[in-house]
Enzyme design. Sequence first.
Site: not given
Length: 247
Positions: A140, A153
């Site tokens: 990501s 995350y």
Amino acid sequence: MIEDKVVIITGASSGIGEATAKLLASKGAHVVLGARREDKLKRIADEIEQDGGRAVWQALDVTQQSANDNVVELARSTFGRVDAIFLNAGLMPNSPLSALKTDDWHRMVDVNVKGVLNGVAAVLPIFVKQKSGHVIATSSVAGLKAYPGGAVYGGTKWFLRDFMEVLRMESAMEGTNIRTATIYPAAVNTELLATISQKETLSQMQGIYDMYGISPDRIASVVAFAIDQPEDTTINEFTVGPASQPW
Ligand code: NJP
């Protein structure tokens, strides 16, 4: 070349995984789909087969090593080998640390980190033995840049950058010719935001996705591009996102 390659895809029941399965199958890959929602996997596999492609599926919870092993075994028993694995299953229940959503923290580590380790452990003996294989993972932009709400995350996705690079380096040193590709997407319109339980974080992220989000087909194209390269060439990293998204 993509045609006739056997590709395992985790997190194949929606979003990026679904789009990638359909694109690779349309280019002649034999795809093996894994995720927890069996109804969705069955529908996607049926659609692929109706379009003339080859797809099989199996329920997969990536946090279970045996479930990862079973999907690899399904690929081998159905198609005779494994050429690539797309480690794409993941979740993003972002929140400020002070909200102490510790269950969400642990789930992210279990799926985004341990799920990847389990998938690699399942295919690595095969790739080492055949002296070829392709490991592709969805990280990501949160694995490249820190942002508030994304501490855990981002940490799980940051982990992938190191892990994938060392996998590539060790394979080159050991002469096993395993290629790696790590993808760092920005806002892509999928079901990912549904995993956010913190109201303020959800509305903030929803605003970003409503403004900028692009189709998961864009990420599928990048996976196909990586797989399509000649066996002696690895493209290790791709950062991909909406042209209009400033960060
Ligand atoms: O989201 P979504 P994406 N075991 O929710 C599966 C990264 N990413 O396509 O098990 C096995 O549509 C789940 O399946 P199910 C993101 O971090 C995205 O966007 O049936 N599978 C579903 O198929 C993630 O790594 C964006 O619920 C499990 C899939 O994961 C990857 O892209 C931006 C599982 C999630 O599909 C794909 O997510 C970015 C488990 N335990 C990174 N838990 C973005 N969309 O903007 C979940 O930077 N899954």
